[in-house]
Each structure stands twice: as C-alpha cells, then as structure tokens.
Write an enzyme that holds these catalytic residues in place. Structure first.
Site, mmCIF file in Angstrom:
data_model
loop_
_atom_site.group_PDB
_atom_site.id
_atom_site.type_symbol
_atom_site.label_atom_id
_atom_site.label_comp_id
_atom_site.label_asym_id
_atom_site.label_seq_id
_atom_site.Cartn_x
_atom_site.Cartn_y
_atom_site.Cartn_z
ATOM 1 N N SER A 150 0.849 -1.187 0.000
ATOM 2 C CA SER A 150 0.000 0.000 0.000
ATOM 3 C C SER A 150 0.894 1.251 0.000
ATOM 4 C CB SER A 150 -0.961 -0.046 1.188
ATOM 5 O OG SER A 150 -1.973 0.917 1.077
ATOM 6 N N ASP A 294 -8.825 -6.595 -4.497
ATOM 7 C CA ASP A 294 -8.075 -5.493 -3.880
ATOM 8 C C ASP A 294 -8.750 -4.150 -4.142
ATOM 9 O OD1 ASP A 294 -6.059 -4.042 -2.667
ATOM 10 O OD2 ASP A 294 -4.460 -4.782 -3.964
ATOM 11 N N HIS A 321 -6.902 -6.147 -0.196
ATOM 12 C CA HIS A 321 -5.775 -5.248 0.039
ATOM 13 C C HIS A 321 -4.775 -5.842 1.032
ATOM 14 C CE1 HIS A 321 -3.898 -1.469 -0.681
ATOM 15 N NE2 HIS A 321 -3.952 -1.070 0.557
#
Length: 348
Positions: A150, A294, A321
């Site tokens: 991320s 995701d 995610h």
C-alpha cells in the site's frame, strides 16, 4: 497453568520445530535463532534507530527476527501512519524458511517518535529515512530485500528509483504506480459493485466533505472494508489488524492521504502521485503482488511487473488489500519463492 503449558509448547516449537532448516551458506537453525553476537540482544532484536531530519533528530522503532547473512527483508507498512503490526502473520512463515526480516515503524507511527511538524510528512524525507535505517541495520546489495505494501509500496518504489544499487530484491505489494488510476478504479469499478443507493450516499458525503459523519464509516465498514480491504466479516478480522487500526496516527494519514476511501482527498500531499512512466528505470529483481478483490487494480499491477526491467507478478485470486491474511497460502508461497529464486541466482 494454561499459560505455563503454552510457554513450554512454544519453546519446544522454536527449539525443535524447524530442525530441517539450513540456509544457503550452511547456517543452521541455531544460527538463525542466535542473538549472542548481536547488539540488539538485550531487547530481543528491538533497536531504536536515530534519524536525522530537517527538523532535528528523532528515533524510529525496528525489530529484527532471525539471522541470515544473505536474506534480510525490511517491511514497509501502509498508511501512511499505520504500524508494523499488519505483518504479524509473517511470523507464521518466514522463520520456517530461514528468512531474516525486520519490523519497522516509520517516523510518526505508534512505536516510533511522533513529532507534530507536518513538514516531515513528505515522500523524499521518508525515502531518506529508509536509507538511514538501511545503513543502521547493515543492509546492502548482497542481502537487502525491500517489501512495501500500500503506502509502503509507494515508498518502496520511490526508494528503488533513488537507491536501487543498495537492493538485492524489491517487492511492491497491493499498490498501483498512479494514484489517479487508483481513484478511477475505485470510483468506476469498485463503487458500482455496491448497492446503487449506498454508493450514491457515500459519494454525496464525499462531495460535501462531510467525513466526520458517522454514516460514512458505517457504510464503508458494511459495504467496502470487508470486501476489498480484508475479505472476512469484521468480527473475524485478525487482532493484529485491529491493533494497527487502533494505533493509526490520523495526523500523518489525513495530511498525506486525506479522508476519502475512493481516492486522495483534495489538498492531501499525495494527490497526483504517479511513477508509472519511471518504472522502466527499476532494474533490480522485482515482485509485484496483486489480488482479485483489492482496492487496487490487479490488471494495472500486472502491467507494472512488465514495465520494470526484471519483474515478476504474483496474483492472489482470493485476496484483497491485505492479501497476506485473506489469501495467505498463495501470498506467502509466491513471496518466499521469489526471495529464494533471487538469492539462488545472485549466489551462484
């Protein structure tokens, strides 16, 4: 009594459970677990590293797990402003493979110093911080793997574009190379998967910038987070994930990312970030990890793996995610295989 029994079982597992492990340079399991020659033995691998910044010196928290002179993985957490706790599940896989890894809370995160000067929350300064951490831990091109997920994936890309000569391998997990493309994917693909009236209400709250409205969080929890952030009912989310959410520093997160979960809020410093055109400058062996559910577009992440000079793509079909939790077997098998393949090629 139960705690004593559990302690004995865990001790026995650490001593005997990985008895077949032997690293590429003939280090045994005992070498992997031996802290006796390390300067962080006193606190079991924890080291507070001093970081020089334009605003003075601060300290960041790190914790090393294991010893492997050829494989050392530094973990960059997401957020910005979250914590290393997102990676607690790495304990279930890396030690058995003899992989040394380092937990690390970036400046501003819970276990590190948390200065309030917003001038510190800039990508270039975070890149410089990672470089100072690398030097302090003795990581180099012979052993240094950088994993970023991320926001950590953004930071990993930025670090590689400036310091790839210091890397042995790079892992970009669950992160696109363009935030405008991320916002487009969120609004055009993920949002419409919700009931129409729900998505319209969310967009109305965002348009009015009414982010303190409790209804916003309520709708996201019910219709977004448990489908695209971590694909489990909220009641079953891992304790480590709940802990890192509890420890989130909103001052860093909001300043850089903003309030929105469907893009970057106007005025946030990461708005417009895009490194897609620069990916072809990355020559170090690179693994890009995408997931079928995701918040990031897996098709774009597969494209990223082809743009870098020496890339490989890992797809987690059941993941979101945080695919290290909801598609765990695929995630860790692919990640471990990549690390070992790179080590084998560079050692031979």
């Amino acid at each position: 009594m139960k705690k004593t029994t559990l302690f004995i079982i865990l001790t026995a597992f650490l001593l005997f459970g990985c008895s077949t492990y032997q690293s590429s340079d003939n280090n045994t399991e005992n070498d992997y677990l031996d802290f006796s020659k390390r300067d962080d033995q006193f606190e079991g691998g924890i080291k507070m590293i001093p970081i020089q910044t334009p605003k003075g010196e601060f300290k960041v928290w790190t914790k090393r797990i294991g010893n492997n002179p050829k494989i050392k993985v530094l973990l960059l957490h997401g957020g910005p402003g979250m914590t290393h706790e997102l990676y607690s599940c790495f304990d279930g896989y890396f030690p058995a493979e003899g992989i040394e890894y380092i937990y690390y809370d970036q400046l501003g995160s819970y276990y590190s110093d948390q200065p309030e000067d917003q001038d510190l929350w800039a990508i270039d300064r975070f890149v410089d911080e990672v470089e100072q951490v690398r030097i302090a831990l003795g990581l180099n091109e012979d052993n240094f793997y950088l994993f970023g997920q991320s926001w950590g994936g953004m930071l990993a890309m930025e670090y590689a574009l400036k310091h790839q000569d210091k890397l042995k391998g790079l892992i970009i997990s669950n992160m696109m190379s363009s935030l405008d493309e991320y916002e487009k994917y969120a609004k055009e693909v993920l949002g419409p998967q919700m009931p129409e009236e729900v998505f319209q209400e969310i967009m109305k709250i965002e348009d009015e910038e009414d982010f303190q409205n409790p209804r916003y969080e309520e709708l996201l929890m019910e219709h977004h987070y448990q489908y695209h952030v971590l694909r489990k009912p909220l009641a079953e989310w891992p304790e480590a994930v709940l802990r890192t959410l509890k420890h989130l520093n909103p001052n860093v997160y909001v300043y850089m990312q903003g309030f929105s979960e469907f893009g970057i809020t106007s005025g946030a410093t990461l708005k417009g970030w895009d490194r897609s055109a620069d990916l072809n400058e990355i020559e170090v062996p690179t693994l890009v990890i995408g997931a079928g559910h995701d918040t990031m577009d897996p098709t774009q992440m597969e494209w990223m793996s082809k743009e870098v000079k020496n890339g490989k793509y890992l797809f987690c079909p059941d993941g979101s995610h945080l695919s290290q939790y909801d598609d765990q077997k695929v995630f860790f098998q692919g990640l471990i295989n990549f690390i070992k393949e790179v080590d084998k090629k560079t050692t031979n």
